[in-house]
Motif scaffolding. Sequence first.
Motif, short mmCIF file in Angstrom:
data_model
loop_
_atom_site.label_atom_id
_atom_site.label_comp_id
_atom_site.label_asym_id
_atom_site.label_seq_id
_atom_site.Cartn_x
_atom_site.Cartn_y
_atom_site.Cartn_z
N THR A 142 0.70 -1.29 -0.02
CA THR A 142 0.09 0.15 -0.13
C THR A 142 1.01 1.23 0.03
OG1 THR A 142 -0.20 0.22 2.40
CG2 THR A 142 -1.90 -1.02 1.35
N MET A 143 0.58 2.30 -0.55
CA MET A 143 1.07 3.76 -0.49
C MET A 143 -0.11 4.60 -0.10
SD MET A 143 1.73 5.83 -4.02
CE MET A 143 1.96 7.63 -3.90
N ILE A 144 0.19 5.26 0.71
CA ILE A 144 -0.64 6.47 1.23
C ILE A 144 -0.82 7.43 0.08
CG2 ILE A 144 -1.25 8.40 2.57
CD1 ILE A 144 0.44 6.99 4.81
N TYR A 145 -2.14 7.60 -0.35
CA TYR A 145 -2.62 8.34 -1.48
C TYR A 145 -3.15 9.72 -1.08
CZ TYR A 145 -4.77 9.96 -5.97
OH TYR A 145 -5.11 10.74 -6.90
N LYS A 146 -4.23 9.61 -0.32
CA LYS A 146 -4.95 11.07 0.15
C LYS A 146 -5.16 10.67 1.79
CE LYS A 146 -6.77 12.67 -4.08
NZ LYS A 146 -6.13 13.80 -3.97
N GLU A 147 -5.26 11.50 2.56
CA GLU A 147 -5.85 11.61 3.66
C GLU A 147 -6.50 12.85 4.22
OE1 GLU A 147 -2.78 11.07 7.27
OE2 GLU A 147 -1.28 11.68 5.72
N LYS A 148 -7.19 12.51 5.31
CA LYS A 148 -8.02 13.75 5.91
C LYS A 148 -8.14 13.57 7.47
CE LYS A 148 -11.07 17.43 5.96
NZ LYS A 148 -10.72 18.65 5.19
N LYS A 149 -7.86 14.68 8.31
CA LYS A 149 -7.61 14.49 9.76
C LYS A 149 -8.79 15.66 10.17
CE LYS A 149 -2.84 13.72 10.06
NZ LYS A 149 -1.59 14.02 10.57
N ARG A 154 -9.25 10.17 11.50
CA ARG A 154 -8.62 10.42 10.28
C ARG A 154 -8.87 9.35 9.41
NH1 ARG A 154 -2.92 8.77 8.72
NH2 ARG A 154 -2.95 7.24 10.42
N ALA A 155 -8.97 9.72 8.06
CA ALA A 155 -9.52 8.92 6.87
C ALA A 155 -8.11 8.92 5.94
CB ALA A 155 -10.62 9.49 6.20
N VAL A 156 -7.99 7.92 5.36
CA VAL A 156 -6.71 7.79 4.57
C VAL A 156 -7.19 6.74 3.30
CG1 VAL A 156 -4.38 6.73 4.34
CG2 VAL A 156 -5.11 7.68 6.43
N ILE A 157 -6.92 7.02 2.22
CA ILE A 157 -7.10 6.27 0.93
C ILE A 157 -5.58 5.75 0.71
CG2 ILE A 157 -7.65 5.94 -1.47
CD1 ILE A 157 -9.49 8.27 -1.26
N TYR A 158 -5.66 4.40 0.66
CA TYR A 158 -4.41 3.79 0.33
C TYR A 158 -4.35 3.29 -1.20
CZ TYR A 158 -3.22 3.58 5.45
OH TYR A 158 -2.97 3.90 6.80
N PHE A 174 -9.24 5.97 11.02
CA PHE A 174 -8.77 5.44 12.30
C PHE A 174 -9.13 6.63 13.49
CE2 PHE A 174 -5.66 4.69 8.98
CZ PHE A 174 -5.18 3.51 9.23
N ASP A 175 -9.21 6.06 14.63
CA ASP A 175 -9.56 6.93 15.74
C ASP A 175 -8.34 7.59 16.22
OD1 ASP A 175 -8.11 5.34 17.56
OD2 ASP A 175 -10.01 4.44 18.30
#
Length: 226
Positions: A142-149, A154-158, A174-175
């Motif tokens: 996986t590679m972190i593509y986008k995230e929002k905190k 926190r939400a992450v698109i891998y 994630f919490d």
Amino acid sequence: MQAIKDIRIYRSTIENIPGNSLPESFYNSKLCAIARRIVMKLQENGFSMGDFHHLYINLTTCREEGTISLSQRGRDPYYPWYRYYDVGVSKAFYDQLETEESIDKVIGLVTKVLISFAASDFDEDKICSCISEAVEQGENMTMIYKEKKTSKNRAVIYLRYLDNGKHFPLLRVFDLNGNIIFERDLPETNDLYSYGEIQLSSKKVTIKPRKNTYTENQAPISFDLL
């Protein structure tokens, strides 16, 4: 300096110099997939080659086997974002480049180029770690593509890259303690137009597509978190 964006592998039996034809591509789909994953992991970690971000590796019989050098073709003034590096290989190995048996050695040569000409603060161990992760994990890498905190989660698109050449994104939320509270595979895609922006609240996560003509009629992807 920009993070690396692409590694492409070519071959040639003539000198890679101005006036000669460009090195040719060759079919080895598994090798291409591994090279793409290597780029993804290097990019995620901010690896740079300096003032260009597309690395073209030319496996050539016109150089002594094992030698590596910046191609004499030079910098293209119209396309300054790529460089060729010539790597000498034997005629016997050249003839095997479309086989699966050649992959390990080609990846070893790619590693040598990256180590020899890195412009970022990556050391050899860090480069090798990224490559090992890409090779060993394969389609599961996986590679972190986008995230929002937000203040609560926190939400992450891998991104995962499949052997068929498609991306297979993974969404995780994630919490504050780093525990996964939501996980979902997202649709496979040839491009990433569907994944433009993450919107996140305590109750819902929404992925909005990029704004362009390809996605003008495409609805956002939404999931309830409760």
